[in-house]
Write a protein that holds these residues in place. Structure first.
Motif, mmCIF file in Angstrom:
data_model
loop_
_atom_site.group_PDB
_atom_site.id
_atom_site.type_symbol
_atom_site.label_atom_id
_atom_site.label_comp_id
_atom_site.label_asym_id
_atom_site.label_seq_id
_atom_site.Cartn_x
_atom_site.Cartn_y
_atom_site.Cartn_z
ATOM 1 N N ASP A 152 0.810 -1.204 0.000
ATOM 2 C CA ASP A 152 0.000 0.000 0.000
ATOM 3 C C ASP A 152 0.852 1.267 0.000
ATOM 4 O OD1 ASP A 152 -2.530 -1.503 0.507
ATOM 5 O OD2 ASP A 152 -1.387 -2.061 2.262
ATOM 6 N N GLU B 298 -8.651 -3.752 -11.258
ATOM 7 C CA GLU B 298 -7.979 -2.461 -11.194
ATOM 8 C C GLU B 298 -8.651 -1.561 -10.168
ATOM 9 O OE1 GLU B 298 -8.317 -0.100 -14.705
ATOM 10 O OE2 GLU B 298 -7.319 1.593 -13.733
ATOM 11 N N VAL B 299 -7.840 -0.892 -9.373
ATOM 12 C CA VAL B 299 -8.358 0.089 -8.423
ATOM 13 C C VAL B 299 -7.423 1.294 -8.424
ATOM 14 C CG1 VAL B 299 -9.001 0.555 -6.030
ATOM 15 C CG2 VAL B 299 -9.204 -1.758 -6.922
ATOM 16 N N ASN B 300 -7.938 2.460 -8.742
ATOM 17 C CA ASN B 300 -7.152 3.696 -8.668
ATOM 18 C C ASN B 300 -5.795 3.612 -9.362
ATOM 19 O OD1 ASN B 300 -9.152 4.895 -7.141
ATOM 20 N ND2 ASN B 300 -8.266 4.122 -5.217
ATOM 21 N N GLY B 301 -5.751 3.054 -10.527
ATOM 22 C CA GLY B 301 -4.492 3.014 -11.276
ATOM 23 C C GLY B 301 -3.557 1.894 -10.871
ATOM 24 N N SER B 302 -3.979 1.061 -9.925
ATOM 25 C CA SER B 302 -3.185 -0.115 -9.559
ATOM 26 C C SER B 302 -3.967 -1.372 -9.920
ATOM 27 C CB SER B 302 -2.891 -0.127 -8.060
ATOM 28 O OG SER B 302 -2.052 0.954 -7.711
ATOM 29 N N ASP C 165 -6.489 -0.557 -1.039
ATOM 30 C CA ASP C 165 -7.312 -0.697 -2.242
ATOM 31 C C ASP C 165 -7.681 -2.155 -2.476
ATOM 32 O OD1 ASP C 165 -7.226 1.975 -2.741
ATOM 33 O OD2 ASP C 165 -5.486 1.850 -4.060
ATOM 34 N N LYS D 52 0.368 2.075 -9.109
ATOM 35 C CA LYS D 52 0.339 3.452 -9.591
ATOM 36 C C LYS D 52 1.529 4.216 -9.004
ATOM 37 C CE LYS D 52 -2.486 7.604 -9.282
ATOM 38 N NZ LYS D 52 -3.725 8.187 -8.749
ATOM 39 N N GLU E 280 3.237 7.517 -7.718
ATOM 40 C CA GLU E 280 2.950 8.863 -7.219
ATOM 41 C C GLU E 280 3.854 9.844 -7.974
ATOM 42 O OE1 GLU E 280 0.448 9.365 -5.299
ATOM 43 O OE2 GLU E 280 0.115 7.192 -5.209
ATOM 44 N N TRP F 204 -3.240 1.474 -17.303
ATOM 45 C CA TRP F 204 -3.843 1.901 -16.038
ATOM 46 C C TRP F 204 -3.199 3.192 -15.521
ATOM 47 C CZ3 TRP F 204 -1.156 -2.699 -16.799
ATOM 48 C CH2 TRP F 204 -1.947 -3.729 -17.369
#
Length: 494
Positions: A85, A153-157, A194, A206, A208, A219
């Motif tokens: 995470d 997929e969740v939030n770009g991950s 996520d 994803k 940062e 993604w």
RNA sequence: GGCAUCGUGGCCGAGUGGCUAGGCAGAGCUCUGCAAAAGCUUGUACAGCAGUUCGAAUCUGCUCGAUGCCUCCA
């Protein structure tokens, strides 16, 4: 020579939990993948032991006449530092710390890795692929896993859906875990994840904005998850199912378990026939570890510059020390153990040197053919190098007896003995001679010492023992030991 | 807490139902100008308890201890 046709090799297969007769997918060919180092710091001796175990295994396969494609990756990106995470790239973190480019870190430690392995006389693998060089392949695998419904997929991950996977496949079959138990034992400490399930693992993370190592993907910008590279590279170079996958015991779970899941999810077949796990090298009874600092570096071994060492140890002596233990056993490093095996190593090397000049006779006390097969039997039994070494010392004993004139050997047997010893000691165990990993002055040293030996012998024939003992004792103080034998004096350097 | 592995003589380290592991160190002998080297001989052992068996260090159970994984690590 296809020696493998006459030898039955048994391998301890971690996933089966027992020794199995080895049978490659394609006769005469072996595909072998070994998880390589993460190049964000110098390799320590514990890392080296694992790679050395597989170097020995690679060497034995080659000796048996197999055509081996040995793939050992370089992990130069993507392993997460903390919890998945947190999303921080190990390589990038180190780079920021040292104010240099990530690839500069990678380059530095890759070079260190190669230099170290070279000192230990490793054979280079057939392919040494990097994770950063296979981003596209990794993205393709993720797409496929999503398509088949085993990832989301969740939030770009993107995460691997372990629970869904476990409905049709067996997640945990390598490490002997049951998903239900794992779920039952999960402590709900890390919130705001996520992930649908704590057991799920990242296929893509994803990046940062401050994250330096990043690649575009369907993604968004990010980087691959930490198990994916091995699946991508092993599949690419060895196929959907290949013969052998190796790595350190500590990678069994979760890394290798996740590899199996990824490969089964994307390819629909089990990726590996034989799983081999090399056991840990411990220090002070504890596993060597980068994070805890309980480790020792190869260079410290070679220079002796470590509080636990009383003297330096040559790469070959260290290699011999490691070969004296079975690769599946934990081996504890200590000065006493190193000293003991160094002596044994020197004894073995001296016997091999002496063998060349041995007289031959009309009969042999040693049944060379039977002895040779015993050496093979040892290696055929899950690469049992300690047993092999025990047999090598049996040969040493006979060599010394022949040298003393107490036994004899035929010319033919002597040739076989010499060939076999060279094969097992240098080709398979990968050891080098005493002076070969030195500094190239050995020839001059030899001449100088031989001159002193001559002077001493002159003194001895003149009964000038004061002088002869002075030569002997002062040489010994320098680490050069003279050995008076039946046919003159030899020496060794420690 | 869960999963797994391991516990062998002074040290390291194999083996695994009956038969020598091996190395280092120790003791005695041979050799040697004296030593060293080399050779020969040699002692101390399978964590504990119970069970299976004609027989167990080796199989089973329990106890104790250690380690690894469960979070990046070879």
């Amino acid at each position: 020579m296809q020696i493998y046709k006459n030898q039955t090799l048994k391998i301890y297969n971690s996933i089966a939990g027992k020794k199995e007769v080895f049978k490659p997918i394609n006769e005469g060919h072996i595909g072998m993948y070994v998880c390589g180092p993460t190049v964000y710091s110098n390799v320590h001796l514990g890392n080296c032991r694992t790679f050395m175990s597989f170097d020995m295994i690679f060497r034995y396969f080659k000796h048996l006449g197999y055509k081996v494609r040995y793939v050992r990756n370089i992990t130069d990106a993507g392993h997460l530092v903390d919890d998945a995470d947190e999303g921080e790239d190990k390589i990038a973190k180190k780079a920021l710390l040292e104010q240099i480019e990530p690839m500069e870190v990678v380059q530095r430690y890759t070079v260190d890795f190669h230099n170290t392995l070279q000192k230990f006389n490793f054979l280079p693998p057939s392919i040494e692929p990097t994770a950063t060089g296979h981003i596209i392949e990794q993205i393709e695998i993720i797409k496929e896993i999503i398509e088949k419904g085993f990832a989301y997929e969740v939030n770009g991950s993107v995460y691997f859906d372990v629970v869904t996977f476990n409905k049709t496949n067996n997640y945990g079959k390598l490490s002997g875990r049951k998903l239900e138990d794992m779920i039952a034992n999960t402590r709900e400490l890390s919130a705001q994840s996520d992930k649908k399930n704590p057991q799920d693992f990242a296929l893509w993370k994803k990046a940062e904005p401050e994250h330096i190592m990043r690649w575009p993907s369907p993604w968004g910008d990010g980087f691959p998850g930490w198990h994916l590279e091995c699946t991508a590279m092993s599949t690419k170079y060895l196929g959907k199912t290949f013969d052998i996958h190796g790595g350190g015991m500590d990678l069994k779970f979760p890394h290798h378990e996740c590899e199996i899941a990824q490969a089964e999810a994307s390819n629909g077949v089990s990726p590996v026939n034989y799983w081999l796990h090399a056991n840990m090298l411990t220090l002070n009874g504890k596993k060597m570890s980068k994070s805890t600092g309980n480790n020792i570096y190869p260079n410290e071994m070679f220079t002796g510059e470590n509080p636990i060492l009383s003297k330096p140890f040559s790469p070959s002596a260290v290699r011999f020390f490691m070969m004296q233990a079975h690769y599946t056993s934990i081996l504890d490093l200590s000065n006493d153990a190193l000293l003991a095996s160094e002596k044994g190593y020197l004894k073995l090397m001296e016997a091999i040197t002496n063998l060349k000049g041995l007289p031959t006779g009309s009969s042999s006390n040693l049944n060379v053919d039977a002895w040779k097969q015993k050496c093979y039997d040892a290696m055929n039994d899950d690469f049992n190098s300690p047993i092999l070494i025990a047999h090598l010392f049996e040969a040493v004993k006979h060599i010394n007896l022949i040298k003393d004139g107490k036994e004899s050997i035929t010319a033919n047997d002597k040739t076989i003995l010499e060939e076999t010893l060279n094969t097992f000691v240098f080709e398979i165990l990968g050891l080098t001679g005493v002076n070969e990993d030195g500094n190239g002055n050995s020839k001059k040293l030899e001449e100088v010492v031989n001159l002193l030996i001559q002077l001493r012998n002159d003194a001895r024939s003149n009964k000038d023992f004061a002088l002869s003992d002075q030569i002997r004792d002062q040489l010994l103080a320098m680490g050069i030991q003279l050995k008076d034998g039946k046919d003159g004096t030899t020496f060794n350097v420690s």
